[in-house]
Write a protein that holds these residues in place. Structure first.
Motif, short mmCIF file in Angstrom:
data_model
loop_
_atom_site.label_atom_id
_atom_site.label_comp_id
_atom_site.label_asym_id
_atom_site.label_seq_id
_atom_site.Cartn_x
_atom_site.Cartn_y
_atom_site.Cartn_z
N GLU A 71 -13.06 -29.36 4.79
CA GLU A 71 -14.34 -30.07 4.74
C GLU A 71 -14.91 -29.91 3.34
O GLU A 71 -15.21 -28.79 2.90
N GLN B 230 -12.56 -38.51 -0.70
CA GLN B 230 -11.98 -39.86 -0.77
C GLN B 230 -11.08 -40.03 -2.00
O GLN B 230 -10.01 -40.64 -1.92
N LEU C 132 -9.90 -37.77 7.85
CA LEU C 132 -10.42 -37.94 9.22
C LEU C 132 -11.75 -38.69 9.21
O LEU C 132 -12.04 -39.49 10.09
N ASP C 133 -12.58 -38.36 8.21
CA ASP C 133 -13.81 -39.13 7.97
C ASP C 133 -14.12 -38.93 6.49
O ASP C 133 -13.27 -38.44 5.76
N ASP C 134 -15.32 -39.31 6.05
CA ASP C 134 -15.50 -39.36 4.59
C ASP C 134 -15.46 -37.99 3.91
O ASP C 134 -15.31 -37.94 2.70
N ARG C 135 -15.55 -36.87 4.65
CA ARG C 135 -15.40 -35.59 3.94
C ARG C 135 -14.48 -34.58 4.61
O ARG C 135 -14.42 -33.42 4.19
N ASN C 136 -13.73 -34.99 5.61
CA ASN C 136 -12.79 -34.08 6.29
C ASN C 136 -11.36 -34.57 6.14
O ASN C 136 -11.03 -35.68 6.56
N SER D 13 -18.09 -36.01 -0.11
CA SER D 13 -17.53 -37.26 0.35
C SER D 13 -16.71 -37.96 -0.76
O SER D 13 -15.60 -38.43 -0.53
N GLU E 100 -4.06 -36.96 6.41
CA GLU E 100 -4.97 -38.03 6.83
C GLU E 100 -6.40 -37.68 6.45
O GLU E 100 -6.78 -36.50 6.51
#
Ligand code: ADP
Ligand code: UDP
Length: 243
Positions: free
Chosen positions: A28, A53, A75-79, A49, A73
């Motif tokens: 994270e 990315q 997972l979202d913008d910061r994980n 974030s 992968e």
């Protein structure tokens, strides 16, 4: 679907979590920023974030060119989901232009283009202040075998070639950067992150610094610079977007 379990590490830039897959980790990315061995502390709004990315995009680019990385992968913008590696206690710095500690060490003005890329190694030991070391020290310390050391060096130079031309097309000079490697089932892979926290990037037209030096040196517009690098990496702003 990867699930975040317990936090196993909180560093300066990231929190690292175990997952339901024992061979994987979730990183994270935080907005926290530190410099000068943690003596300077602050926050860069949105940095986590942006760096997640950018790192994901660069790991994908490197994988496309045959470089083995821990990336699985975003997972979202910061994980970011990655392989779990056994990290080597060495930071690998590759340089194209003199800046930062190299400029100080060898008495060069910042901005002098190097005759050929320089690869440096730093021993990851906070209590020793991460001293610069060479291949013989890495072998002596048992950090890597001789063949792994030459693979690390060659991979560092290969990554430099790939990233240098990628950033060049985005109107950015790749001045220098830091890599970390780890082992998975005996195989070397690139770990950690590649972002404006770990690279020096200078706008080709204006010479403006577009990286963590804006934070280190209180140059202002830190968030804007990180966002600008992200939009160029994503292809939103084309070459030579004014900064
Ligand atoms: P630090 O701990 O140096 O302040 P970070 O905040 O970036 O740095 O924390 C990330 C930590 O996770 C670092 O210690 C880094 O070496 C480690 N790491 C990076 N990638 C992996 C990986 N794939 N597997 C295990 N550890 C990793
Ligand atoms: N770097 C990094 N982490 C470190 C040290 C350096 O990501 O702990 C990066 C830094 O951002 C720069 C390159 O490695 O892109 C070379 O840094 P240098 O040795 O010049 O040190 P600095 O002057 O940044 O402390």
């Amino acid at each position: 679907m990867a699930t975040k379990l317990n936090q196993i590490h909180e560093g300066k830039a990231k929190k690292v979590f175990a997952t339901n897959d024992p061979t994987a980790l979730i990183h994270e990315f935080k907005d926290d920023a530190t410099a000068f061995d943690g003596k300077k502390k602050g926050q860069i709004l949105g940095k986590g974030s942006v760096n997640a990315q950018i790192s994901a995009a660069l790991f994908r680019l490197l994988e496309d060119h045959g470089v083995k990385t821990h990336f699985r992968e975003l997972l979202d913008d910061r994980n970011m989901l990655t392989d779990k590696l056994n990290m080597l206690a060495v930071e690998v710095v590759v340089r194209n232009v003199a800046a930062g500690s190299l400029a100080k060490r060898i008495g060069y003005e910042e901005g002098i283009k190097l005759k050929k890329p320089i690869v440096e190694f730093y021993y990851k030991r906070d209590d020793l202040g991460d001293p610069i070391i060479n291949e013989d020290h890495i072998y002596e310390l048992g950090i890597a075998t001789e063949s792994q050391i030459s693979e690390i060096r060659n991979t560092g130079l290969k990554v430099n070639n790939i990233l240098k031309s990628f950033f060049d097309e985005l109107g950015l000079t790749l001045v220098d950067f830091k890599l970390e490697f780890g082992l998975k089932d005996g195989q070397l892979k690139l770990g950690d992150e590649i972002s404006p926290d770990t690279c020096r990037l200078w706008d080709k037209e204006t010479g403006e610094k577009m990286d963590k030096d804006r934070f280190r040196r209180d140059l202002g517009r830190v968030e804007d610079a990180y966002q600008e690098v992200l939009s160029r990496v994503k292809g939103i702003t084309k070459v030579g977007g004014k900064f």
